[in-house]
Design a protein around this motif. Structure first.
Motif, PDB file in Angstrom:
ATOM      1  N   LYS A 152       0.876  -1.218   0.065  1.00  0.00           N
ATOM      2  CA  LYS A 152      -0.067   0.094   0.038  1.00  0.00           C
ATOM      3  C   LYS A 152       0.874   1.298   0.013  1.00  0.00           C
ATOM      4  O   LYS A 152       0.432   2.182  -0.285  1.00  0.00           O
ATOM      5  CB  LYS A 152      -0.909   0.099   1.205  1.00  0.00           C
ATOM      6  N   HIS A 153       2.036   1.142   0.303  1.00  0.00           N
ATOM      7  CA  HIS A 153       3.003   2.285   0.344  1.00  0.00           C
ATOM      8  C   HIS A 153       4.058   2.545  -0.688  1.00  0.00           C
ATOM      9  O   HIS A 153       4.891   3.239  -0.819  1.00  0.00           O
ATOM     10  CB  HIS A 153       4.005   2.339   1.543  1.00  0.00           C
ATOM     11  N   ASN A 154       3.805   1.409  -1.885  1.00  0.00           N
ATOM     12  CA  ASN A 154       4.872   1.309  -2.810  1.00  0.00           C
ATOM     13  C   ASN A 154       4.598   2.604  -3.745  1.00  0.00           C
ATOM     14  O   ASN A 154       5.559   3.060  -4.242  1.00  0.00           O
ATOM     15  CB  ASN A 154       4.524   0.226  -3.772  1.00  0.00           C
ATOM     16  N   LYS A 155       3.555   3.129  -3.562  1.00  0.00           N
ATOM     17  CA  LYS A 155       3.433   4.384  -4.541  1.00  0.00           C
ATOM     18  C   LYS A 155       4.272   5.759  -3.921  1.00  0.00           C
ATOM     19  O   LYS A 155       4.602   6.668  -4.512  1.00  0.00           O
ATOM     20  CB  LYS A 155       2.019   4.994  -4.544  1.00  0.00           C
ATOM     21  N   ARG A 156       4.830   5.485  -2.857  1.00  0.00           N
ATOM     22  CA  ARG A 156       5.819   6.437  -2.170  1.00  0.00           C
ATOM     23  C   ARG A 156       7.210   6.377  -2.872  1.00  0.00           C
ATOM     24  O   ARG A 156       8.164   7.176  -2.404  1.00  0.00           O
ATOM     25  CB  ARG A 156       5.693   6.155  -0.790  1.00  0.00           C
ATOM     26  N   ARG A 157       7.501   5.299  -3.241  1.00  0.00           N
ATOM     27  CA  ARG A 157       8.993   4.899  -3.786  1.00  0.00           C
ATOM     28  C   ARG A 157       9.084   6.133  -4.808  1.00  0.00           C
ATOM     29  O   ARG A 157       8.372   6.225  -5.743  1.00  0.00           O
ATOM     30  CB  ARG A 157       9.106   3.589  -4.429  1.00  0.00           C
ATOM     31  N   ILE A 158      10.267   6.593  -4.558  1.00  0.00           N
ATOM     32  CA  ILE A 158      10.628   8.006  -5.274  1.00  0.00           C
ATOM     33  C   ILE A 158      11.039   7.466  -6.870  1.00  0.00           C
ATOM     34  O   ILE A 158      10.678   8.225  -7.579  1.00  0.00           O
ATOM     35  CB  ILE A 158      12.019   8.667  -4.837  1.00  0.00           C
ATOM     36  N   VAL A 159      11.475   6.161  -7.219  1.00  0.00           N
ATOM     37  CA  VAL A 159      11.640   5.841  -8.637  1.00  0.00           C
ATOM     38  C   VAL A 159      10.365   5.570  -9.352  1.00  0.00           C
ATOM     39  O   VAL A 159       9.874   4.389  -9.298  1.00  0.00           O
ATOM     40  CB  VAL A 159      12.814   4.895  -8.758  1.00  0.00           C
ATOM     41  N   GLN A 160       9.991   6.828  -9.980  1.00  0.00           N
ATOM     42  CA  GLN A 160       8.604   6.568 -10.674  1.00  0.00           C
ATOM     43  C   GLN A 160       8.877   7.252 -12.019  1.00  0.00           C
ATOM     44  O   GLN A 160      10.030   7.885 -12.243  1.00  0.00           O
ATOM     45  CB  GLN A 160       7.519   7.289 -10.090  1.00  0.00           C
ATOM     46  N   LEU A 161       7.930   6.995 -13.139  1.00  0.00           N
ATOM     47  CA  LEU A 161       8.365   7.559 -14.347  1.00  0.00           C
ATOM     48  C   LEU A 161       8.403   9.157 -14.439  1.00  0.00           C
ATOM     49  O   LEU A 161       9.162   9.792 -15.082  1.00  0.00           O
ATOM     50  CB  LEU A 161       7.409   7.329 -15.436  1.00  0.00           C
TER      51      LEU A 161
END
Length: 241
Positions: A152-161
Protein backbone atom coordinates in the motif's frame (compact mmCIF):
# COMPACT_ATOMS: atom_id res chain seq x y z
CA UNK A 1 16.96 8.42 1.45
CA UNK A 2 17.35 6.73 4.79
CA UNK A 3 15.29 4.70 7.20
CA UNK A 4 14.85 7.93 9.17
CA UNK A 5 11.95 8.70 6.84
CA UNK A 6 8.55 7.26 7.74
CA UNK A 7 5.11 7.08 6.09
CA UNK A 8 3.05 9.73 7.86
CA UNK A 9 2.40 12.28 5.11
CA UNK A 10 -0.67 10.56 3.66
CA UNK A 11 -3.24 12.51 1.62
CA UNK A 12 -6.31 13.78 3.47
CA UNK A 13 -9.85 14.21 2.25
CA UNK A 14 -10.47 17.42 0.34
CA UNK A 15 -13.48 18.11 2.52
CA UNK A 16 -11.16 18.43 5.55
CA UNK A 17 -8.00 20.05 4.20
CA UNK A 18 -6.41 20.83 0.83
CA UNK A 19 -4.89 17.68 -0.65
CA UNK A 20 -1.11 17.41 -0.25
CA UNK A 21 1.23 15.67 -2.64
CA UNK A 22 2.40 12.21 -1.64
CA UNK A 23 6.03 12.38 -0.55
CA UNK A 24 8.66 9.65 -0.59
CA UNK A 25 9.95 10.80 2.80
CA UNK A 26 8.91 12.38 6.07
CA UNK A 27 11.37 14.15 8.32
CA UNK A 28 11.82 12.58 11.72
CA UNK A 29 13.60 14.24 14.61
CA UNK A 30 16.80 12.74 15.92
CA UNK A 31 19.18 13.55 18.74
CA UNK A 32 22.29 15.41 17.67
CA UNK A 33 25.77 14.56 18.88
CA UNK A 34 28.26 17.29 19.67
CA UNK A 35 30.09 16.55 16.42
CA UNK A 36 26.86 16.82 14.43
CA UNK A 37 26.01 20.10 16.13
CA UNK A 38 29.47 21.38 15.21
CA UNK A 39 28.79 20.38 11.61
CA UNK A 40 25.60 22.45 11.58
CA UNK A 41 26.96 25.42 13.52
CA UNK A 42 30.32 25.73 11.75
CA UNK A 43 29.83 23.86 8.49
CA UNK A 44 26.41 25.03 7.40
CA UNK A 45 27.36 28.72 6.89
CA UNK A 46 30.20 27.54 4.61
CA UNK A 47 28.64 24.64 2.74
CA UNK A 48 24.86 24.77 3.30
CA UNK A 49 22.39 25.67 0.54
CA UNK A 50 18.76 26.81 0.75
CA UNK A 51 15.92 26.89 -1.74
CA UNK A 52 15.98 30.68 -1.36
CA UNK A 53 19.22 30.71 -3.36
CA UNK A 54 17.05 30.04 -6.43
CA UNK A 55 18.46 28.60 -9.64
CA UNK A 56 22.16 28.04 -9.04
CA UNK A 57 25.08 28.95 -11.25
CA UNK A 58 27.18 25.90 -10.39
CA UNK A 59 30.38 27.35 -11.86
CA UNK A 60 30.02 30.37 -9.59
CA UNK A 61 29.01 28.23 -6.60
CA UNK A 62 32.14 26.08 -6.81
CA UNK A 63 34.38 28.67 -8.45
CA UNK A 64 35.30 26.43 -11.38
CA UNK A 65 34.05 24.16 -14.14
CA UNK A 66 34.08 20.49 -13.15
CA UNK A 67 32.04 17.28 -13.36
CA UNK A 68 29.04 17.55 -11.05
CA UNK A 69 27.31 14.85 -8.98
CA UNK A 70 24.06 15.15 -7.01
CA UNK A 71 23.27 12.55 -4.35
CA UNK A 72 19.68 12.28 -3.16
CA UNK A 73 19.29 10.98 0.38
CA UNK A 74 22.86 10.62 1.61
CA UNK A 75 21.87 9.29 5.05
CA UNK A 76 24.70 9.90 7.52
CA UNK A 77 26.91 11.06 4.65
CA UNK A 78 29.86 8.66 4.90
CA UNK A 79 29.66 7.45 1.28
CA UNK A 80 29.30 10.97 -0.11
CA UNK A 81 32.19 12.17 2.03
CA UNK A 82 34.39 9.33 0.75
CA UNK A 83 33.49 10.04 -2.88
CA UNK A 84 34.16 13.77 -2.55
CA UNK A 85 37.50 13.14 -0.82
CA UNK A 86 38.53 10.61 -3.47
CA UNK A 87 37.70 12.95 -6.38
CA UNK A 88 38.81 16.50 -5.51
CA UNK A 89 38.63 17.38 -9.23
CA UNK A 90 34.85 16.86 -9.12
CA UNK A 91 32.05 18.73 -7.37
CA UNK A 92 29.30 17.16 -5.26
CA UNK A 93 25.91 18.27 -3.95
CA UNK A 94 24.08 16.22 -1.33
CA UNK A 95 20.42 16.35 -0.34
CA UNK A 96 19.14 14.89 2.94
CA UNK A 97 16.21 15.72 5.24
CA UNK A 98 17.58 13.97 8.36
CA UNK A 99 19.27 16.74 10.33
CA UNK A 100 21.74 14.54 12.27
CA UNK A 101 22.90 13.11 8.93
CA UNK A 102 23.43 16.62 7.57
CA UNK A 103 25.42 17.53 10.67
CA UNK A 104 27.47 14.36 10.44
CA UNK A 105 28.40 15.01 6.80
CA UNK A 106 29.27 18.65 7.41
CA UNK A 107 31.45 17.73 10.37
CA UNK A 108 33.25 15.26 8.13
CA UNK A 109 33.73 17.91 5.46
CA UNK A 110 35.29 20.23 8.04
CA UNK A 111 37.58 17.53 9.40
CA UNK A 112 38.71 16.51 5.91
CA UNK A 113 39.21 20.09 4.74
CA UNK A 114 37.10 19.58 1.61
CA UNK A 115 35.86 22.40 -0.59
CA UNK A 116 34.07 20.43 -3.34
CA UNK A 117 30.83 19.57 -1.54
CA UNK A 118 27.62 21.49 -0.82
CA UNK A 119 24.52 20.38 1.10
CA UNK A 120 20.74 20.87 1.05
CA UNK A 121 18.53 19.77 3.96
CA UNK A 122 15.17 19.82 2.21
CA UNK A 123 12.95 17.95 -0.25
CA UNK A 124 14.97 16.69 -3.23
CA UNK A 125 12.09 17.38 -5.63
CA UNK A 126 12.08 21.04 -4.64
CA UNK A 127 15.85 21.16 -4.99
CA UNK A 128 15.59 19.78 -8.53
CA UNK A 129 12.72 22.07 -9.50
CA UNK A 130 14.00 25.30 -7.96
CA UNK A 131 17.80 25.21 -7.85
CA UNK A 132 19.39 22.78 -10.33
CA UNK A 133 19.73 24.04 -13.93
CA UNK A 134 18.75 21.75 -16.78
CA UNK A 135 21.55 19.68 -18.35
CA UNK A 136 23.99 20.59 -15.56
CA UNK A 137 24.69 17.26 -13.83
CA UNK A 138 27.05 14.47 -14.83
CA UNK A 139 25.64 12.03 -12.29
CA UNK A 140 22.67 11.60 -10.00
CA UNK A 141 23.05 9.05 -7.19
CA UNK A 142 20.24 7.34 -5.29
CA UNK A 143 21.68 4.78 -2.89
CA UNK A 144 19.44 2.63 -0.69
CA UNK A 145 16.28 4.78 -0.77
CA UNK A 146 13.42 3.86 1.53
CA UNK A 147 11.89 0.74 -0.08
CA UNK A 148 8.37 1.34 1.28
CA UNK A 149 8.05 -2.43 1.31
CA UNK A 150 4.34 -2.58 2.18
CA UNK A 151 2.34 -2.83 -1.03
CA UNK A 152 0.00 0.00 0.00
CA UNK A 153 3.05 2.27 0.34
CA UNK A 154 4.77 1.31 -2.94
CA UNK A 155 3.42 4.50 -4.51
CA UNK A 156 5.76 6.44 -2.21
CA UNK A 157 8.86 4.95 -3.81
CA UNK A 158 10.78 7.79 -5.38
CA UNK A 159 11.72 5.95 -8.59
CA UNK A 160 8.69 6.58 -10.78
CA UNK A 161 8.35 7.67 -14.40
CA UNK A 162 7.80 11.34 -13.58
CA UNK A 163 10.87 11.34 -11.33
CA UNK A 164 12.95 9.71 -14.08
CA UNK A 165 11.88 12.43 -16.50
CA UNK A 166 12.72 15.16 -13.99
CA UNK A 167 16.21 13.72 -13.58
CA UNK A 168 16.67 13.34 -17.33
CA UNK A 169 16.14 17.08 -17.71
CA UNK A 170 18.80 17.83 -15.10
CA UNK A 171 21.40 15.39 -16.45
CA UNK A 172 23.70 16.35 -19.28
CA UNK A 173 23.42 14.19 -22.41
CA UNK A 174 25.61 11.24 -21.49
CA UNK A 175 24.98 11.82 -17.77
CA UNK A 176 24.21 8.80 -15.60
CA UNK A 177 21.53 8.00 -13.02
CA UNK A 178 23.02 5.45 -10.60
CA UNK A 179 20.73 3.58 -8.19
CA UNK A 180 21.45 0.93 -5.56
CA UNK A 181 19.08 -0.99 -3.30
CA UNK A 182 19.14 -4.04 -1.06
CA UNK A 183 15.46 -4.80 -1.68
CA UNK A 184 15.10 -7.11 -4.66
CA UNK A 185 11.48 -6.14 -5.31
CA UNK A 186 12.47 -2.46 -5.43
CA UNK A 187 15.38 -3.28 -7.73
CA UNK A 188 12.91 -4.97 -10.06
CA UNK A 189 10.66 -1.90 -9.98
CA UNK A 190 13.63 0.40 -10.63
CA UNK A 191 14.58 -1.72 -13.63
CA UNK A 192 11.01 -1.75 -14.93
CA UNK A 193 10.50 2.00 -14.51
CA UNK A 194 13.84 3.04 -15.96
CA UNK A 195 13.56 0.63 -18.89
CA UNK A 196 10.25 2.28 -19.79
CA UNK A 197 11.48 5.85 -19.21
CA UNK A 198 12.13 7.75 -22.47
CA UNK A 199 15.61 9.06 -23.18
CA UNK A 200 17.63 6.54 -21.16
CA UNK A 201 19.89 3.58 -21.95
CA UNK A 202 20.67 0.80 -19.48
CA UNK A 203 24.45 0.52 -19.06
CA UNK A 204 24.27 -3.13 -17.97
CA UNK A 205 25.40 -5.31 -20.91
CA UNK A 206 22.59 -7.79 -20.27
CA UNK A 207 19.97 -5.09 -19.75
CA UNK A 208 19.54 -5.76 -16.03
CA UNK A 209 21.96 -4.91 -13.20
CA UNK A 210 25.65 -3.99 -13.08
CA UNK A 211 28.32 -5.40 -10.75
CA UNK A 212 29.15 -3.25 -7.74
CA UNK A 213 31.02 -0.26 -9.23
CA UNK A 214 34.32 0.76 -7.66
CA UNK A 215 33.25 4.39 -7.22
CA UNK A 216 30.38 3.50 -4.86
CA UNK A 217 31.76 3.07 -1.33
CA UNK A 218 30.51 0.08 0.64
CA UNK A 219 28.78 1.21 3.83
CA UNK A 220 28.83 -0.47 7.25
CA UNK A 221 25.14 -1.19 6.77
CA UNK A 222 25.86 -2.89 3.45
CA UNK A 223 28.71 -4.97 4.89
CA UNK A 224 26.44 -6.15 7.68
CA UNK A 225 23.81 -7.09 5.12
CA UNK A 226 26.34 -9.04 3.09
CA UNK A 227 27.34 -11.02 6.19
CA UNK A 228 23.68 -11.88 6.65
CA UNK A 229 23.40 -12.99 3.02
CA UNK A 230 21.48 -9.96 1.75
CA UNK A 231 21.88 -8.98 -1.88
CA UNK A 232 22.56 -5.52 -3.32
CA UNK A 233 21.51 -4.44 -6.80
CA UNK A 234 23.15 -1.56 -8.72
CA UNK A 235 21.59 0.02 -11.81
CA UNK A 236 23.02 2.67 -14.12
CA UNK A 237 21.02 4.43 -16.81
CA UNK A 238 22.54 6.97 -19.18
CA UNK A 239 20.71 9.96 -20.63
CA UNK A 240 20.83 9.50 -24.39
CA UNK A 241 18.73 12.50 -25.53
Amino acid sequence: MTDSQTPTDLPVEASEHPRRAIRSFVMRAGRMTDAQKRGIDVGWPKFGLDLEHGMLDLDVLFGRQAPRTLEIGFGMGQSLLEMAAAAPEQDFIGVEVHRPGVGSLLNGVLNAGLSNLRVFDCDAIEVLDKTIPDASLDRVLLFFPDPWHKKKHNKRRIVQLDFAEKLRQKLKPGGVFHMATDWEAYAEQMLEVMSAAPGYRNLAPDGTYIPHPEERPVTKFERRGERLGHGVWDLKFERVD
